[in-house]
Design an enzyme around this catalytic site. Structure first.
Site, PDB file in Angstrom:
ATOM      1  N   ASP A  63       0.863  -1.179   0.000  1.00 42.41           N
ATOM      2  CA  ASP A  63       0.000   0.000   0.000  1.00 42.41           C
ATOM      3  C   ASP A  63       0.898   1.227   0.000  1.00 42.41           C
ATOM      4  OD1 ASP A  63      -1.755   2.092   0.538  1.00 42.41           O
ATOM      5  OD2 ASP A  63      -2.930   0.942   1.992  1.00 42.41           O
ATOM      6  N   VAL A  64       0.865   2.012  -1.075  1.00 38.94           N
ATOM      7  CA  VAL A  64       1.781   3.148  -1.186  1.00 38.94           C
ATOM      8  C   VAL A  64       1.463   4.259  -0.199  1.00 38.94           C
ATOM      9  CG1 VAL A  64       2.328   2.688  -3.602  1.00 38.94           C
ATOM     10  CG2 VAL A  64       0.447   4.251  -3.044  1.00 38.94           C
ATOM     11  N   ASN A  90       3.405   4.270 -10.435  1.00 35.90           N
ATOM     12  CA  ASN A  90       2.187   4.266 -11.236  1.00 35.90           C
ATOM     13  C   ASN A  90       0.909   4.162 -10.401  1.00 35.90           C
ATOM     14  OD1 ASN A  90       0.586   3.695 -13.830  1.00 35.90           O
ATOM     15  ND2 ASN A  90       0.264   1.789 -12.682  1.00 35.90           N
ATOM     16  N   TYR A 156      -7.957  14.965  -7.733  1.00 37.45           N
ATOM     17  CA  TYR A 156      -7.118  14.261  -8.699  1.00 37.45           C
ATOM     18  C   TYR A 156      -6.232  15.252  -9.454  1.00 37.45           C
ATOM     19  CZ  TYR A 156      -5.914  10.732 -12.254  1.00 37.45           C
ATOM     20  OH  TYR A 156      -5.242   9.857 -13.071  1.00 37.45           O
ATOM     21  N   LYS A 160      -2.143  15.203  -9.327  1.00 38.97           N
ATOM     22  CA  LYS A 160      -1.348  14.949 -10.523  1.00 38.97           C
ATOM     23  C   LYS A 160      -0.484  16.149 -10.902  1.00 38.97           C
ATOM     24  CE  LYS A 160      -2.438  10.667 -11.298  1.00 38.97           C
ATOM     25  NZ  LYS A 160      -1.430   9.589 -11.222  1.00 38.97           N
TER      26      LYS A 160
END
Length: 262
Positions: A63-64, A90, A156, A160
Site C-alpha cells: 500500500d503506497v 504508477n 485528482y 497529478k
C-alpha cells in the site's frame, strides 16, 4: 541485447491497466520486474500473463500510503537483486470528477495520499539506492490532469499537478548523480481505474459515473476520437526507462490523442 535486459525495475500499481501493460512490455524485453500493488487477484493474473511470455516478475502486496510498506518493497528488491535500475511510480486512484465543493475531506486525503504521497515515498526510497550507485531511471505516471485544469476532479487534478512538479524537482536535483526522472501524462485510457478506485476507496468513493462514462464526449474532446490503450502509454514509459532517453530529465510527456493540443 537491449538496454533493459536483466534490469531490475520496480513498479507500483503494476497489477492492472497501464501498470500491467508496462510490466508485460518490460518483462518481454528481459527486465526483472518487481510489482507492488494492493489488488492480489489482479497481481496473480498479471504474473500469469508474464509467465506466458517467458518473462520474469514477482508481486508483493504493498500500500503506497504506508511508508513502511513502500520502503520494504524497494529495500527488499535491492536486497534480493543487489540494485534498482528503474522505478515506475504508477499507483493511483481516481476521484470521479468530484468538484471542489463535492470533495470530502476523506476523499481529498485518500487521493493525495495515494497519488502524491505514494509517489514521494517510492521515489525517496529508490533514490536512497540510486544516488550511491550513480545511476537510475524514474518514471512517474501523472495525467493530463497534471497539466490542465479541466480534465479531472479537484483532488485528482491537484495530486497529478503535484506529481509533475515533484518530478521536475528530482529530475533536476539528481541529474548530477546520473539519475533521470520524467513524468508521463496519459489522457483518457481504456482501463478499470474507476472500479479499482472504488475497491480501494471503499466508503470514501464518490460516484464514478458522469463525465467520461460514455463515448460521446470523445468526439468533442479528443481529436483521435478514441481512448488510448494501456500499451500506448507503456511504450512511452519503457522508452524513458531505456538508454535511448539518457539525456532527458525533468520533463512531462503528454500521451492523449491530441486532447490538450487543441
Amino acid at each position: 541485447m537491449n538496454s533493459l535486459d536483466e534490469q531490475v525495475i520496480i513498479i507500483t500499481g503494476g497489477e492492472t491497466g497501464i501498470g500491467r501493460a508496462t510490466v508485460l512490455q518490460l518483462a518481454g524485453l528481459g527486465a526483472r520486474v518487481v510489482i507492488g500493488g494492493l489488488l492480489e487477484d489482479e497481481g496473480s493474473r498479471t504474473l500469469e500473463a508474464v509467465a506466458a511470455i517467458g518473462g520474469k516478475a514477482e508481486f508483493h502486496k504493498a500500500d503506497v500510503r504506508d511508508v513502511h510498506q513502500v520502503d520494504a518493497l524497494i529495500d527488499g528488491a535491492v536486497a534480493k537483486y543487489g540494485r534498482i535500475d528503474g522505478l515506475v511510480s504508477n499507483a493511483a486512484i481516481f476521484d470521479g470528477f468530484a468538484s471542489c465543493i463535492d470533495t470530502t475531506d476523506a476523499l481529498w486525503d485518500q487521493i493525495m495520499n495515494v497519488n502524491a504521497r505514494g509517489t514521494f515515498y517510492a521515489c525517496r526510497a529508490a533514490l536512497r539506492h540510486m544516488v550511491p550507485a550513480g545511476k537510475g531511471r524514474i518514471v512517474n505516471v501523472s495525467s493530463i490532469g497534471g497539466v490542465v485544469g479541466m480534465a479531472d476532479g479537484a483532488s485528482y487534478t491537484a495530486s497529478k499537478h503535484a506529481v509533475v512538479g515533484f518530478t521536475k524537482h528530482i529530475g533536476c536535483f539528481y541529474a548530477k548523480n546520473g539519475i533521470t526522472a520524467n513524468a508521463v501524462c496519459p489522457g483518457s485510457i481504456e482501463t478499470d481505474v474507476r472500479s479499482n478506485s472504488k475497491k480501494i476507496l471503499g466508503d470514501d468513493a464518490p460516484d464514478m459515473g458522469g463525465v467520461g462514462a460514455n463515448q460521446d464526449w470523445l468526439k468533442q474532446a479528443v481529436p483521435m476520437q478514441r481512448k488510448g490503450s494501456p500499451e500506448e502509454i507503456a511504450h512511452m514509459i519503457t522508452f524513458l526507462l531505456s538508454d535511448k532517453a539518457s539525456y532527458i530529465t525533468g520533463q512531462s510527456f503528454v500521451v492523449d490523442g491530441g486532447w490538450t493540443a487543441k
